[in-house]
Scaffold this active site. Structure first.
Site, PDB file in Angstrom:
ATOM      1  N   ILE A  29       0.817  -1.148   0.039  1.00  0.00           N
ATOM      2  CA  ILE A  29      -0.063  -0.018  -0.110  1.00  0.00           C
ATOM      3  C   ILE A  29       0.998   1.399   0.105  1.00  0.00           C
ATOM      4  O   ILE A  29       1.857   1.443   0.930  1.00  0.00           O
ATOM      5  CB  ILE A  29      -0.911  -0.037   1.024  1.00  0.00           C
ATOM      6  N   GLY A 151      14.311  -7.683   8.040  1.00  0.00           N
ATOM      7  CA  GLY A 151      14.365  -6.320   8.021  1.00  0.00           C
ATOM      8  C   GLY A 151      12.988  -5.511   8.498  1.00  0.00           C
ATOM      9  O   GLY A 151      11.863  -6.224   8.433  1.00  0.00           O
ATOM     10  N   ASN A 154      11.022   0.633   7.922  1.00  0.00           N
ATOM     11  CA  ASN A 154      11.616   1.968   7.705  1.00  0.00           C
ATOM     12  C   ASN A 154      12.773   2.410   6.895  1.00  0.00           C
ATOM     13  O   ASN A 154      12.750   3.588   6.091  1.00  0.00           O
ATOM     14  CB  ASN A 154      11.768   2.695   9.026  1.00  0.00           C
ATOM     15  N   GLU A 251      19.450  -5.563  16.137  1.00  0.00           N
ATOM     16  CA  GLU A 251      19.228  -3.884  16.066  1.00  0.00           C
ATOM     17  C   GLU A 251      17.825  -3.658  16.254  1.00  0.00           C
ATOM     18  O   GLU A 251      16.945  -3.771  15.578  1.00  0.00           O
ATOM     19  CB  GLU A 251      19.714  -3.532  14.692  1.00  0.00           C
ATOM     20  N   GLY A 253      14.834  -1.477  19.036  1.00  0.00           N
ATOM     21  CA  GLY A 253      14.243  -0.134  19.186  1.00  0.00           C
ATOM     22  C   GLY A 253      15.039   0.515  20.245  1.00  0.00           C
ATOM     23  O   GLY A 253      15.971   0.146  20.753  1.00  0.00           O
ATOM     24  N   CYS A 285      14.713   4.448  14.091  1.00  0.00           N
ATOM     25  CA  CYS A 285      14.902   3.546  15.811  1.00  0.00           C
ATOM     26  C   CYS A 285      15.816   4.453  16.608  1.00  0.00           C
ATOM     27  O   CYS A 285      15.748   4.238  17.752  1.00  0.00           O
ATOM     28  CB  CYS A 285      15.327   2.176  15.342  1.00  0.00           C
ATOM     29  N   GLU A 382       8.500   3.206  23.259  1.00  0.00           N
ATOM     30  CA  GLU A 382       8.838   3.835  21.758  1.00  0.00           C
ATOM     31  C   GLU A 382       7.691   4.043  21.068  1.00  0.00           C
ATOM     32  O   GLU A 382       6.604   3.033  20.939  1.00  0.00           O
ATOM     33  CB  GLU A 382       9.774   2.516  21.015  1.00  0.00           C
ATOM     34  N   LYS A 452      21.978  -2.531  26.118  1.00  0.00           N
ATOM     35  CA  LYS A 452      21.007  -2.896  26.910  1.00  0.00           C
ATOM     36  C   LYS A 452      19.954  -3.678  26.013  1.00  0.00           C
ATOM     37  O   LYS A 452      20.316  -4.226  25.200  1.00  0.00           O
ATOM     38  CB  LYS A 452      20.242  -1.606  27.634  1.00  0.00           C
ATOM     39  N   GLU A 459      26.492  -2.966  13.590  1.00  0.00           N
ATOM     40  CA  GLU A 459      26.473  -2.944  11.981  1.00  0.00           C
ATOM     41  C   GLU A 459      27.471  -1.943  11.551  1.00  0.00           C
ATOM     42  O   GLU A 459      27.797  -1.102  12.417  1.00  0.00           O
ATOM     43  CB  GLU A 459      24.968  -2.807  11.446  1.00  0.00           C
TER      44      GLU A 459
HETATM   45  P1  NDP Z   1       8.832  -5.805  14.150  1.00  0.00           P
HETATM   46  O1  NDP Z   1       9.781  -6.357  15.198  1.00  0.00           O
HETATM   47  O2  NDP Z   1       7.214  -5.850  14.117  1.00  0.00           O
HETATM   48  O3  NDP Z   1       9.178  -6.738  12.748  1.00  0.00           O
HETATM   49  C1  NDP Z   1      10.753  -6.646  12.459  1.00  0.00           C
HETATM   50  C2  NDP Z   1      10.811  -7.934  11.219  1.00  0.00           C
HETATM   51  O4  NDP Z   1      10.741  -9.194  11.870  1.00  0.00           O
HETATM   52  C3  NDP Z   1       9.716  -7.806  10.288  1.00  0.00           C
HETATM   53  O5  NDP Z   1      10.317  -8.468   9.027  1.00  0.00           O
HETATM   54  C4  NDP Z   1       8.677  -8.970  10.884  1.00  0.00           C
HETATM   55  O6  NDP Z   1       8.121  -9.536   9.659  1.00  0.00           O
HETATM   56  C5  NDP Z   1       9.865  -9.769  11.373  1.00  0.00           C
HETATM   57  N1  NDP Z   1       9.126 -11.090  12.525  1.00  0.00           N
HETATM   58  C6  NDP Z   1       8.298 -10.723  13.276  1.00  0.00           C
HETATM   59  N2  NDP Z   1       8.212 -11.627  14.194  1.00  0.00           N
HETATM   60  C7  NDP Z   1       9.043 -12.534  13.849  1.00  0.00           C
HETATM   61  C8  NDP Z   1       9.195 -13.844  14.410  1.00  0.00           C
HETATM   62  N3  NDP Z   1       8.548 -14.545  15.232  1.00  0.00           N
HETATM   63  N4  NDP Z   1      10.568 -14.294  13.871  1.00  0.00           N
HETATM   64  C9  NDP Z   1      11.162 -13.841  12.827  1.00  0.00           C
HETATM   65  N5  NDP Z   1      11.023 -12.644  12.238  1.00  0.00           N
HETATM   66  C10 NDP Z   1       9.740 -12.025  12.836  1.00  0.00           C
HETATM   67  O7  NDP Z   1       9.233  -4.475  13.784  1.00  0.00           O
HETATM   68  P2  NDP Z   1       8.658  -3.227  12.453  1.00  0.00           P
HETATM   69  O8  NDP Z   1       9.119  -3.888  11.235  1.00  0.00           O
HETATM   70  O9  NDP Z   1       7.601  -2.705  13.103  1.00  0.00           O
HETATM   71  O10 NDP Z   1      10.010  -2.116  12.731  1.00  0.00           O
HETATM   72  C11 NDP Z   1       9.838  -1.131  13.702  1.00  0.00           C
HETATM   73  C12 NDP Z   1      10.973  -1.531  14.670  1.00  0.00           C
HETATM   74  O11 NDP Z   1      12.223  -1.740  14.276  1.00  0.00           O
HETATM   75  C13 NDP Z   1      10.782  -0.228  15.911  1.00  0.00           C
HETATM   76  O12 NDP Z   1      10.932  -0.987  17.197  1.00  0.00           O
HETATM   77  C14 NDP Z   1      12.468   0.082  15.558  1.00  0.00           C
HETATM   78  O13 NDP Z   1      12.801   0.872  16.603  1.00  0.00           O
HETATM   79  C15 NDP Z   1      13.048  -1.067  14.978  1.00  0.00           C
HETATM   80  N6  NDP Z   1      14.279  -0.747  14.186  1.00  0.00           N
HETATM   81  C16 NDP Z   1      15.502  -0.735  14.674  1.00  0.00           C
HETATM   82  C17 NDP Z   1      16.621  -0.247  14.174  1.00  0.00           C
HETATM   83  C18 NDP Z   1      18.036  -0.588  14.427  1.00  0.00           C
HETATM   84  O14 NDP Z   1      18.817  -0.501  13.567  1.00  0.00           O
HETATM   85  N7  NDP Z   1      18.291  -0.669  15.686  1.00  0.00           N
HETATM   86  C19 NDP Z   1      16.208   0.303  12.698  1.00  0.00           C
HETATM   87  C20 NDP Z   1      14.918   0.447  12.269  1.00  0.00           C
HETATM   88  C21 NDP Z   1      13.933  -0.263  13.083  1.00  0.00           C
HETATM   89  P3  NDP Z   1       6.697  -8.627   9.586  1.00  0.00           P
HETATM   90  O15 NDP Z   1       6.816  -7.408   9.345  1.00  0.00           O
HETATM   91  O16 NDP Z   1       6.317  -9.394   7.864  1.00  0.00           O
HETATM   92  O17 NDP Z   1       5.816  -9.170  10.451  1.00  0.00           O
END
Ligand code: NDP
Length: 485
Positions: A29, A151, A154, A251, A253, A285, A382, A452, A459
């Site tokens: 979307i 991944g 964002n 990596e 939140g 993040c 967050e 923490k 990375e």
């Molecule tokens: P999610 O934790 O919801 O999902 C991350 C990925 O993991 C997605 O591809 C998701 O699939 C997948 N996933 C979900 N459940 C499982 C599981 N049980 N086993 C394996 N893979 C799984 O994060 P968001 O996509 O909502 O991203 C936002 C979050 O990411 C925020 O908390 C943000 O802070 C963090 N983030 C951290 C960064 C960093 O470098 N530290 C950079 C960018 C974001 P699907 O989405 O298809 O469910």
């Protein structure tokens, strides 16, 4: 309207696009309009198998190539990615809703930086010689094998490259699963890598929700898992990887602090607060969402911040003038609006924004709360949206303790003109990535990651090599070997 967004097929395995319509459909979307711009299918068990088998069989020959040969392919891919920057940025904007003004300078470009940096480093990855008198030990730096990358939504292109580039440079193969909300750009990364000469099977992309990620993480063919996602998902993935004693990079939140002292350059501090809260509509993040402002400058800071926020150009993300776009999804928009309601219910003072925008798409106004207290939900959880919490302080030791009083430890920043204080605060922060008089820069040359609950491993930079390779020690005896019997 038709968009150039429907990919050739849902998955990219063994050097080519692959479809399997038995997998559940996933609609992509465009966040600026809510329109469906593409449909991909979730990976079936057969697709997961094909991707892991392809990676497994391609890895050994790749690992045996010289680093110079591997690096040349990665650097060629970096050049191709830069040449395709406009098209990739448009696609990233459709996928995420982030303004083209951002995607054209941050996403494919930082992906290309990673490919170039790790491509350049590939030939330098060596072991060491450890003299032991007549004997010696030498070490070999070897790949881990098959790496899985998962991944968030964002920074889809950047995440696909930040994980893929060091993995490939070290001689590994990768299976990458993008977030189901942004499945498009990682396919382009795979296409470019193979067009640059990457042998088949070394960088595979498969689509799916968390269940596909979970299947990958628990598979015995996988040696390492690198996740970018939330802390709750990180806990699950880390636990699943532990069952197989797999290597991990997490990596996750954050709820990072940004401390602004009364001697700070005010315009720079406001810029830092804007960059650390509203870039990518706050979906970053490392954002510094707890902004501690010294009481002496609080009024001026909030006034200047509001004046500058009023100049944000909010609208069509494809318009290069637009500087603020929608949230990635309706769901994320609802989460953010809920937090805004909680902030108001908790008694925080709304200084700017605070509502959904009256237009199509998932737009939430840049929002600032002042008079926020440490124990409010909006100061502890967050939000992952454009919501800044401004907290007061007047004592250095006290504000540092409050800044560190969180389960997270991804990033932290300080604005001050006092040199010694800046370094004292940076040393005191419990966070993996700290900033002095700036915020959210993430060059490939510098380690990036959290302490923490915000993560494990780093990375980018030379540090990433440690997380995509392992050391083998080889003891060499020169003389006769004595034994007790
Ligand atoms: P999610 O934790 O919801 O999902 C991350 C990925 O993991 C997605 O591809 C998701 O699939 C997948 N996933 C979900 N459940 C499982 C599981 N049980 N086993 C394996 N893979 C799984 O994060 P968001 O996509 O909502 O991203 C936002 C979050 O990411 C925020 O908390 C943000 O802070 C963090 N983030 C951290 C960064 C960093 O470098 N530290 C950079 C960018 C974001 P699907 O989405 O298809 O469910």
């Amino acid at each position: 309207m038709s968009y150039p967004t429907q990919p050739t097929a849902s998955h990219f395995i063994n050097g080519q696009y692959v479809e399997d319509t038995d997998g559940a459909p996933i609609e992509v979307i465009y966040p600026a309009t809510g329109e469906v711009i593409a449909t991909v299918h979730s990976a079936t068990p057969a697709i997961i198998d094909a991707a892991l088998d392809a990676a497994r069989s391609a890895q050994a020959a790749w690992g045996a190539m010289t680093g110079t040969e591997r690096g040349r392919i990665l650097r060629r891919a970096a050049d191709m990615m830069r040449a395709a920057n406009h098209d990739l940025s448009v696609l990233e904007t459709y996928d995420t809703g982030k303004p083209y003004q951002e995607t054209s300078v941050v996403d494919a470009t930082s992906g290309a930086d990673a490919l170039e940096y790790f491509g350049g480093m590939a030939a330098t990855l060596t072991g060491e010689h450890i003299p032991l008198g007549e004997d010696w030990v030498y070490t070999r730096r070897e790949p881990l094998g098959v790496c899985v990358g998962i991944g968030a939504w964002n920074y889809p292109t950047q995440i696909a490259c930040w994980k893929g580039a060091p993995a490939l440079a070290c001689g590994n193969a990768m299976v990458f699963k993008p977030s189901e909300m942004t499945p498009l750009c990682a396919l382009k990364v795979a296409e470019i890598l193979h067009a640059a000469g990457l042998p088949e099977g070394l960088y595979n992309v498969i689509q799916g929700l968390g269940d596909v990620g979970a299947a990958l993480v628990s598979d015995a063919r996988v040696d390492k898992v690198s996740l970018t996602g939330s802390v709750p998902t990180g806990r699950k993935v880390y636990a699943a990887a532990a069952a197989g004693i797999k290597h991990v990079t997490m990596e996750l939140g954050g709820k990072s602090p940004l401390i602004i002292f009364d001697d700070a350059d005010l315009e720079n501090a406001v810029s830092g607060a804007i960059l650390g809260n509203f870039y990518s509509s706050g979906q970053v993040c490392s954002n510094g969402t707890r902004v501690f402002v010294h009481k002496a400058i609080k009024h001026t800071f909030l006034k200047r911040l509001s004046e500058r926020l009023a100049t944000a150009v909010i609208g069509d993300p494809m318009d290069p003038q637009t500087s603020f776009g929608p949230m990635v999804s309706e769901r994320q928009m609802s989460i953010v609006l809920d937090y805004i309601a909680k902030g108001q219910a908790e008694g925080a003072r709304l200084v700017f924004g605070g509502a959904r925008m009256d237009r199509e798409g998932f737009y939430v106004q840049p929002t600032v709360f002042a008079d926020v207290h440490d124990d409010m939900i909006i100061a502890r959880q967050e939000i992952f949206g454009p919501v800044m919490a401004v907290l007061d302080f007047d004592d250095e030791a006290d504000v540092l303790a409050r800044a560190n009083d969180t389960e997270f430890g991804l990033a932290a920043g300080v604005f001050t003109c006092d040199l010694t204080r800046a370094h004292r605060i940076a040393a005191g922060f419990q966070a993996g990535t700290c900033y002095i008089n700036t915020y959210n820069d993430a060059p490939v040359e510098a380690p990036f990651g959290g302490s923490k609950a915000s993560g494990v491993g780093r990375e980018n930079s030379k540090a990433a090599i440690e997380h995509y390779s392992q050391i083998k020690s080889v003891y060499v005896r020169m003389g006769d070997l004595e034994a007790p019997f």
